[in-house]
Design a protein around this motif. Structure first.
Motif, PDB file in Angstrom:
ATOM      1  N   THR A   1     -24.072  55.010  39.812  1.00 54.99           N
ATOM      2  CA  THR A   1     -23.767  56.336  40.476  1.00 54.99           C
ATOM      3  C   THR A   1     -23.536  55.864  42.111  1.00 54.99           C
ATOM      4  N   LEU A   2     -23.230  56.858  42.745  1.00 52.07           N
ATOM      5  CA  LEU A   2     -22.960  56.501  44.220  1.00 52.07           C
ATOM      6  C   LEU A   2     -24.507  56.400  44.818  1.00 52.07           C
TER       7      LEU A   2
ATOM      8  N   GLY B   1     -23.623  59.728  52.053  1.00 52.13           N
ATOM      9  CA  GLY B   1     -22.775  60.403  52.839  1.00 52.13           C
ATOM     10  C   GLY B   1     -21.614  59.603  53.421  1.00 52.13           C
ATOM     11  N   ASP B   2     -21.986  58.579  54.194  1.00 51.37           N
ATOM     12  CA  ASP B   2     -20.961  57.594  54.685  1.00 51.37           C
ATOM     13  C   ASP B   2     -19.968  57.167  53.423  1.00 51.37           C
TER      14      ASP B   2
ATOM     15  N   ILE C   1     -14.590  61.210  48.452  1.00 53.04           N
ATOM     16  CA  ILE C   1     -15.232  61.656  47.362  1.00 53.04           C
ATOM     17  C   ILE C   1     -16.383  62.520  47.561  1.00 53.04           C
ATOM     18  N   HIS C   2     -16.780  63.373  46.487  1.00 56.37           N
ATOM     19  CA  HIS C   2     -18.095  64.301  46.621  1.00 56.37           C
ATOM     20  C   HIS C   2     -19.460  63.362  46.341  1.00 56.37           C
TER      21      HIS C   2
ATOM     22  N   LEU D   1     -18.487  58.265  38.776  1.00 53.86           N
ATOM     23  CA  LEU D   1     -17.761  57.159  38.783  1.00 53.86           C
ATOM     24  C   LEU D   1     -17.292  56.623  37.819  1.00 53.86           C
ATOM     25  N   THR D   2     -16.077  56.085  37.898  1.00 53.11           N
ATOM     26  CA  THR D   2     -15.269  55.482  36.455  1.00 53.11           C
ATOM     27  C   THR D   2     -15.752  54.075  36.613  1.00 53.11           C
ATOM     28  N   ALA D   3     -16.058  53.422  35.456  1.00 53.24           N
ATOM     29  CA  ALA D   3     -16.409  52.079  35.401  1.00 53.24           C
ATOM     30  C   ALA D   3     -15.166  51.310  35.515  1.00 53.24           C
ATOM     31  N   GLY D   4     -15.127  50.033  36.436  1.00 51.90           N
ATOM     32  CA  GLY D   4     -13.648  49.544  36.537  1.00 51.90           C
ATOM     33  C   GLY D   4     -13.415  49.902  37.821  1.00 51.90           C
TER      34      GLY D   4
END
Length: 138
Positions: A86-87, A108-109, A116-117, A122-125
């Motif tokens: 995750t982010l 946030g940065d 992106i939000h 998130l997509t793997a790869g």
């Protein structure tokens, strides 16, 4: 000795003077009080101005170093996203506590850089650009 007491009583006992002299004495006392107040106010204001001047002159001093050799610049690294990332987990792994107060600011940065939000899946790869700081020129 008796004359000294009598002379002193003349200055404190205003019944012996006529009204013009009494008015002059009261006016003189009033002017003396006004002068005393003005001197007191002048001393207080001068002290306040000096204190503020000294305080403000020291508050504008900076501990920052002007050496450009110790200046750190922001760079970007590319991180490949793996399954389950995750982010927030990427931010926790790569965060620099010297440049960010908390993980939320770093997230946030990263979100802003990658457009992106914060709560995006998130997509793997896939890849994300993550900022970092360094002294070296790259």
């Amino acid at each position: 000795m008796n004359t000294n007491i009598r002379n002193a009583s003349i200055y404190t006992n205003l019944d012996t003077y006529n009204t013009d002299v009494i008015r002059l004495i009261y006016s003189r006392r009033r002017r003396e009080r006004q002068l005393h107040r003005r001197i007191t106010i002048f001393v207080i204001m001068t002290s306040v101005i000096l204190f503020l001047g000294i305080f403000l002159s020291f508050s504008f001093l900076s501990d920052a170093k002007g050496d450009s050799e110790h200046e750190q610049k922001m760079y970007y690294s590319v991180v490949t996203i793996t399954a389950g990332d995750t982010l927030w987990s990427i931010a926790e792994e790569h965060m620099d506590p010297l440049h960010y107060k908390n993980v939320e600011a770093f997230v946030g940065d990263i979100a802003k850089i990658n457009r992106i939000h914060i709560d995006s899946q998130l997509t793997a790869g896939g890849c994300l650009q993550v900022p970092y700081y360094s002294d070296e020129d790259k």
